[in-house]
Design a protein around this motif. Structure first.
Motif, PDB file in Angstrom:
ATOM      1  N   SER A  22      15.469   5.659  36.657  1.00 16.83           N
ATOM      2  CA  SER A  22      16.290   4.480  36.490  1.00 16.83           C
ATOM      3  C   SER A  22      17.122   4.400  37.743  1.00 16.83           C
ATOM      4  O   SER A  22      17.583   3.211  38.008  1.00 16.83           O
ATOM      5  CB  SER A  22      17.165   4.404  35.371  1.00 16.83           C
ATOM      6  OG  SER A  22      17.858   5.467  35.245  1.00 16.83           O
ATOM      7  N   SER A  34      21.791  -0.760  34.331  1.00 22.40           N
ATOM      8  CA  SER A  34      21.049  -2.030  34.362  1.00 22.40           C
ATOM      9  C   SER A  34      19.629  -1.886  34.470  1.00 22.40           C
ATOM     10  O   SER A  34      19.065  -2.828  33.834  1.00 22.40           O
ATOM     11  CB  SER A  34      21.659  -2.524  35.729  1.00 22.40           C
ATOM     12  OG  SER A  34      20.796  -3.695  36.161  1.00 22.40           O
ATOM     13  N   VAL A  35      18.829  -0.979  35.116  1.00 21.73           N
ATOM     14  CA  VAL A  35      17.471  -0.817  35.241  1.00 21.73           C
ATOM     15  C   VAL A  35      17.297  -0.444  33.816  1.00 21.73           C
ATOM     16  O   VAL A  35      16.127  -1.036  33.219  1.00 21.73           O
ATOM     17  CB  VAL A  35      17.347   0.309  36.117  1.00 21.73           C
ATOM     18  CG1 VAL A  35      15.712   0.787  36.063  1.00 21.73           C
ATOM     19  CG2 VAL A  35      17.570  -0.097  37.490  1.00 21.73           C
ATOM     20  N   ASN A  37      18.734  -1.279  30.814  1.00 23.36           N
ATOM     21  CA  ASN A  37      18.208  -2.783  30.145  1.00 23.36           C
ATOM     22  C   ASN A  37      17.514  -3.641  30.439  1.00 23.36           C
ATOM     23  O   ASN A  37      16.802  -4.374  29.746  1.00 23.36           O
ATOM     24  CB  ASN A  37      19.878  -3.137  30.277  1.00 23.36           C
ATOM     25  CG  ASN A  37      21.037  -2.542  29.693  1.00 23.36           C
ATOM     26  OD1 ASN A  37      20.659  -1.780  28.721  1.00 23.36           O
ATOM     27  ND2 ASN A  37      22.224  -3.144  30.062  1.00 23.36           N
ATOM     28  N   ASP A  38      17.038  -3.602  31.847  1.00 25.18           N
ATOM     29  CA  ASP A  38      15.847  -4.249  32.052  1.00 25.18           C
ATOM     30  C   ASP A  38      14.486  -3.913  31.444  1.00 25.18           C
ATOM     31  O   ASP A  38      13.489  -4.651  31.028  1.00 25.18           O
ATOM     32  CB  ASP A  38      15.731  -4.362  33.619  1.00 25.18           C
ATOM     33  CG  ASP A  38      16.751  -5.311  34.417  1.00 25.18           C
ATOM     34  OD1 ASP A  38      17.401  -6.266  33.658  1.00 25.18           O
ATOM     35  OD2 ASP A  38      16.671  -5.201  35.659  1.00 25.18           O
ATOM     36  N   SER A  39      14.440  -2.734  31.392  1.00 22.63           N
ATOM     37  CA  SER A  39      13.285  -2.005  30.918  1.00 22.63           C
ATOM     38  C   SER A  39      13.144  -2.435  29.584  1.00 22.63           C
ATOM     39  O   SER A  39      11.934  -2.787  28.719  1.00 22.63           O
ATOM     40  CB  SER A  39      13.053  -0.468  30.904  1.00 22.63           C
ATOM     41  OG  SER A  39      14.050   0.398  30.175  1.00 22.63           O
ATOM     42  N   ARG A  41      14.696  -5.026  27.856  1.00 18.73           N
ATOM     43  CA  ARG A  41      14.491  -6.490  27.868  1.00 18.73           C
ATOM     44  C   ARG A  41      12.902  -6.912  28.006  1.00 18.73           C
ATOM     45  O   ARG A  41      12.243  -7.603  27.162  1.00 18.73           O
ATOM     46  CB  ARG A  41      15.198  -7.159  28.866  1.00 18.73           C
ATOM     47  CG  ARG A  41      14.936  -8.551  28.760  1.00 18.73           C
ATOM     48  CD  ARG A  41      15.509  -9.367  30.005  1.00 18.73           C
ATOM     49  NE  ARG A  41      15.061  -8.772  31.163  1.00 18.73           N
ATOM     50  CZ  ARG A  41      13.824  -8.897  31.806  1.00 18.73           C
ATOM     51  NH1 ARG A  41      12.907  -9.751  31.135  1.00 18.73           N
ATOM     52  NH2 ARG A  41      13.419  -8.047  32.914  1.00 18.73           N
ATOM     53  N   GLN A  42      12.310  -6.153  28.888  1.00 16.38           N
ATOM     54  CA  GLN A  42      10.951  -6.381  29.239  1.00 16.38           C
ATOM     55  C   GLN A  42       9.882  -5.962  28.046  1.00 16.38           C
ATOM     56  O   GLN A  42       9.379  -6.560  27.724  1.00 16.38           O
ATOM     57  CB  GLN A  42      10.435  -5.712  30.598  1.00 16.38           C
ATOM     58  CG  GLN A  42       9.063  -6.144  31.106  1.00 16.38           C
ATOM     59  CD  GLN A  42       8.081  -5.146  30.618  1.00 16.38           C
ATOM     60  OE1 GLN A  42       8.413  -4.095  29.968  1.00 16.38           O
ATOM     61  NE2 GLN A  42       6.787  -5.579  30.650  1.00 16.38           N
ATOM     62  N   ARG A  81       8.135   2.355  37.685  1.00 16.84           N
ATOM     63  CA  ARG A  81       9.113   2.091  38.723  1.00 16.84           C
ATOM     64  C   ARG A  81       8.786   3.142  39.968  1.00 16.84           C
ATOM     65  O   ARG A  81       9.319   3.083  41.074  1.00 16.84           O
ATOM     66  CB  ARG A  81      10.355   2.187  38.323  1.00 16.84           C
ATOM     67  CG  ARG A  81      10.804   0.917  37.380  1.00 16.84           C
ATOM     68  CD  ARG A  81      12.430   0.991  37.344  1.00 16.84           C
ATOM     69  NE  ARG A  81      13.032   0.654  38.577  1.00 16.84           N
ATOM     70  CZ  ARG A  81      13.807   1.502  39.315  1.00 16.84           C
ATOM     71  NH1 ARG A  81      14.175   2.454  38.687  1.00 16.84           N
ATOM     72  NH2 ARG A  81      14.559   1.118  40.025  1.00 16.84           N
TER      73      ARG A  81
END
Length: 144
Positions: A22, A34-35, A37-39, A41-42, A81
């Motif tokens: 991350s 933040s990364v 949370n993005d994972s 969310r996706q 990533r």
């Protein structure tokens, strides 16, 4: 409602690995929230895409099977990533199995077992109306 928490993801991925996946700083000692949370969310949006036609969203309670599915999808996204390293077979296989599970839920083969939820009618449902019956069994019996 979130389908999985940061702790759920932390239980699936060791802290050092989560930090490496991350955080873009090689000297970092903590994961980039933040990364992460993005994972999540996706992964949740992908799961919602499969559930949308079958269940009313957002879900009031999150079954463990759905929580685990979102964790596997988020983990796969985090590994993607880092394109320089090969994806572990366990990560690839769990994503493939998770997508099959979500398809089974979407198709009604597997249910989430929600007591408050009910199946939402499929889009394009056809309803048929017919006239009242003019001749009943008594009318036809006279013609014998």
């Amino acid at each position: 409602m979130r389908y999985c928490t940061r702790d759920d993801l932390g239980n699936a991925i060791p802290l050092m690995t989560l930090t490496q996946l991350s955080n873009d700083d090689p000297a970092a000692l903590q994961p980039n929230e933040s990364v992460i949370n993005d994972s999540v969310r996706q992964a949740e949006e992908l799961a919602d895409g499969y559930l949308r036609g079958r269940y009313s969203l957002p879900l009031a309670q999150v079954p463990t099977v759905l929580r685990d599915a979102v964790v596997y999808l988020a983990r796969h996204w985090l590994y993607l990533r880092r394109p320089e390293g090969a994806l572990p077979d366990a990560v690839k296989d769990s994503r493939k199995d998770t997508l099959k599970l979500l398809e089974s839920i979407r198709d009604g083969v597997v249910t989430l077992g929600l007591t408050t939820g009910h199946a939402v009618p499929e889009p394009g449902e056809i309803r048929v109306r017919a006239r009242r019956q003019r001749f009943g069994a008594a009318s036809w019996a006279r013609y014998q």
